[in-house]
Design a protein around this motif. Structure first.
Motif, PDB file in Angstrom:
ATOM      1  N   GLN A 102       0.744  -1.243  -0.131  1.00 54.18           N
ATOM      2  CA  GLN A 102       0.014   0.105   0.039  1.00 54.18           C
ATOM      3  C   GLN A 102       0.844   1.224  -0.078  1.00 54.18           C
ATOM      4  O   GLN A 102       0.537   2.367  -0.816  1.00 54.18           O
ATOM      5  N   LYS A 103       1.844   1.091   0.990  1.00 51.95           N
ATOM      6  CA  LYS A 103       2.713   2.504   0.963  1.00 51.95           C
ATOM      7  C   LYS A 103       3.368   2.746  -0.174  1.00 51.95           C
ATOM      8  O   LYS A 103       3.866   3.728  -0.849  1.00 51.95           O
ATOM      9  N   ALA A 104       3.897   1.518  -0.936  1.00 50.19           N
ATOM     10  CA  ALA A 104       4.934   1.588  -2.054  1.00 50.19           C
ATOM     11  C   ALA A 104       3.916   2.103  -3.216  1.00 50.19           C
ATOM     12  O   ALA A 104       4.352   2.890  -4.163  1.00 50.19           O
ATOM     13  N   GLN A 105       2.723   1.719  -3.049  1.00 55.11           N
ATOM     14  CA  GLN A 105       1.903   2.360  -4.187  1.00 55.11           C
ATOM     15  C   GLN A 105       1.598   3.884  -4.013  1.00 55.11           C
ATOM     16  O   GLN A 105       1.556   4.474  -5.023  1.00 55.11           O
ATOM     17  N   GLN A 106       1.456   4.155  -2.812  1.00 57.48           N
ATOM     18  CA  GLN A 106       0.989   5.361  -2.544  1.00 57.48           C
ATOM     19  C   GLN A 106       2.591   6.281  -2.990  1.00 57.48           C
ATOM     20  O   GLN A 106       2.304   7.160  -3.660  1.00 57.48           O
ATOM     21  N   GLU A 107       3.782   5.809  -2.691  1.00 56.65           N
ATOM     22  CA  GLU A 107       5.034   6.340  -3.016  1.00 56.65           C
ATOM     23  C   GLU A 107       5.224   6.330  -4.569  1.00 56.65           C
ATOM     24  O   GLU A 107       5.579   7.371  -5.145  1.00 56.65           O
ATOM     25  N   ILE A 108       4.771   5.395  -5.217  1.00 57.35           N
ATOM     26  CA  ILE A 108       4.614   5.330  -6.613  1.00 57.35           C
ATOM     27  C   ILE A 108       4.002   6.365  -7.179  1.00 57.35           C
ATOM     28  O   ILE A 108       4.253   6.974  -8.189  1.00 57.35           O
ATOM     29  N   GLU A 109       2.632   6.537  -6.649  1.00 55.13           N
ATOM     30  CA  GLU A 109       1.740   7.563  -7.342  1.00 55.13           C
ATOM     31  C   GLU A 109       2.374   8.880  -6.882  1.00 55.13           C
ATOM     32  O   GLU A 109       2.355   9.842  -7.879  1.00 55.13           O
ATOM     33  N   ALA A 110       2.960   8.949  -5.748  1.00 57.17           N
ATOM     34  CA  ALA A 110       3.631  10.365  -5.517  1.00 57.17           C
ATOM     35  C   ALA A 110       4.719  10.540  -6.256  1.00 57.17           C
ATOM     36  O   ALA A 110       4.913  11.876  -7.050  1.00 57.17           O
ATOM     37  N   ALA A 111       5.436   9.589  -6.680  1.00 56.34           N
ATOM     38  CA  ALA A 111       6.701   9.656  -7.590  1.00 56.34           C
ATOM     39  C   ALA A 111       6.130   9.976  -8.975  1.00 56.34           C
ATOM     40  O   ALA A 111       6.849  10.979  -9.708  1.00 56.34           O
ATOM     41  N   ALA A 112       5.073   9.399  -9.454  1.00 54.80           N
ATOM     42  CA  ALA A 112       4.374   9.821 -10.695  1.00 54.80           C
ATOM     43  C   ALA A 112       4.092  11.244 -10.808  1.00 54.80           C
ATOM     44  O   ALA A 112       4.280  11.882 -11.909  1.00 54.80           O
ATOM     45  N   GLN A 113       3.298  11.467  -9.672  1.00 52.84           N
ATOM     46  CA  GLN A 113       3.087  13.245  -9.527  1.00 52.84           C
ATOM     47  C   GLN A 113       4.357  13.894  -9.805  1.00 52.84           C
ATOM     48  O   GLN A 113       4.300  15.093 -10.460  1.00 52.84           O
ATOM     49  N   ARG A 114       5.226  13.480  -8.946  1.00 51.57           N
ATOM     50  CA  ARG A 114       6.492  14.435  -9.100  1.00 51.57           C
ATOM     51  C   ARG A 114       7.161  14.675 -10.433  1.00 51.57           C
ATOM     52  O   ARG A 114       7.547  15.686 -10.826  1.00 51.57           O
ATOM     53  N   GLU A 115       6.961  13.457 -11.108  1.00 48.32           N
ATOM     54  CA  GLU A 115       7.611  13.329 -12.381  1.00 48.32           C
ATOM     55  C   GLU A 115       6.796  14.108 -13.284  1.00 48.32           C
ATOM     56  O   GLU A 115       7.454  14.759 -14.127  1.00 48.32           O
TER      57      GLU A 115
END
Length: 321
Positions: free
Chosen positions: A192-205
């Motif tokens: 779950q956290k990894a998914q959240q971070e991945i989404e955050a990374a996508a947002q940052r990207e």
């Protein structure tokens, strides 16, 4: 034999007619002649003597009156002769004055022409110098604007590369952090956290991509602005250069027009003077012709004679214009 009772020398006629006493003396002489005469009508001889004396009195009257009339006519001609001689003095001395001054007048005209040419040359050289200055300033401005645009382009490229590198570093660091957390936490929480971070990374990207795109747009806009400003500066400089050239051309044209106007006025005056001299000679020739004809000369022969004298073909004779 003279039929007049009195005779006056022509050289003394003016003095006689100016004095009332002199006229009275003349009349008294005639009266004495008449009063001393004793008429005799009884004989043919006596009657002839009366008629002869009366005729002499009448002739004396005609003689004296004619003498006075001729004298008055001569005196009336004196102002005309004086005016004619005054005009001759003016015309002849004006001609001499112009003849004497002609070298100076021609020199002054030549100096004015030389000065006008110098002025036109100076204006032309000034226009060339202004053109060179405009071209140099324009070249320096374009070169400076181009260097600024290149520097701005390099800066935007560096900023974009740094933004991408920073995003990549953050992504890698974040992935490493996720791996560490995944080991330490439970699988679900890690996922779950990894998914959240991945989404955050996508947002940052996405944000980094937007930053890069915005930077690229700003770079292109800056390049376009620099190019437009350089173009406007070049066009403005060209307009100013053309305006300066046109102003110098106008100056040169106005100077040339003024010179032509002065030359035309000088020619007009010379022509008018020639016409006046021509009319003056024609008038004098006509008066001479009339005088010759009135003294018995044939008009055609008198005309030819005047032409010969006027053209200096008769020795020792000239026309006094």
């Amino acid at each position: 034999m003279a039929n007049e009772l009195v005779v006056i020398e022509k050289s003394t006629a003016l003095e006689v007619f100016k004095s009332s006493d002199s006229v009275e003396d003349i009349i008294r002489k005639v009266e004495q002649e008449v009063n001393s005469f004793i008429p005799d009508v009884t004989t043919v001889k006596g009657r002839k003597e009366i008629a002869s004396l009366a005729y002499k009195v009448a002739q004396s009257k005609t003689y004296l009156d004619g003498l006075g009339k001729d004298l008055a006519a001569e005196l009336k001609e004196i102002p005309k002769l004086i005016d004619a001689n005054r005009k001759t003095v003016r015309d002849r001395l004006d001609t001499l004055r112009d003849k004497v001054r002609q070298p100076l007048t021609e020199w002054e005209a030549e100096q004015e022409r030389i000065e006008a040419e110098k002025q036109m040359l100076a204006w032309h050289e000034e226009a060339l110098e202004m053109n060179i200055a405009f071209d140099k300033a324009l070249a320096e401005r374009i070169e400076s604007d181009h260097e600024i645009a290149l520097l701005m382009n390099e800066k935007f490229d560096r900023d974009l590369a740094e933004a991408k590198a920073e995003a990549e570093r953050q992504r890698i660091a974040h992935e490493e952090e996720l791996k560490k957390q995944a080991v330490e936490q439970a699988r679900l929480e890690a996922e779950q956290k990894a998914q959240q971070e991945i989404e955050a990374a996508a947002q940052r990207e996405r944000e980094a991509k937007e930053v890069a795109e915005r930077a690229e747009r700003e770079k292109q806009e800056a390049i376009q602005r620099a190019a437009q400003e350089a173009k406007e500066a070049q066009e403005r400089a060209e307009r100013e250069k053309q305006a300066a050239i046109e102003a110098e051309r106008r100056k040169a044209h106005e100077a040339e027009q003024a010179r032509l106007a002065e030359e035309e006025e000088r020619k007009r005056k010379e022509y008018a003077k020639r016409q006046e001299d021509k009319e003056h000679r024609r008038k004098y020739n006509q008066e001479t012709l009339q005088a010759l004809v009135s003294n018995g000369f044939d008009e055609k022969l008198a005309t030819e004679f005047i032409k010969l004298v006027a053209s200096n073909q008769v020795p020792h004779m000239t026309m006094n214009y």
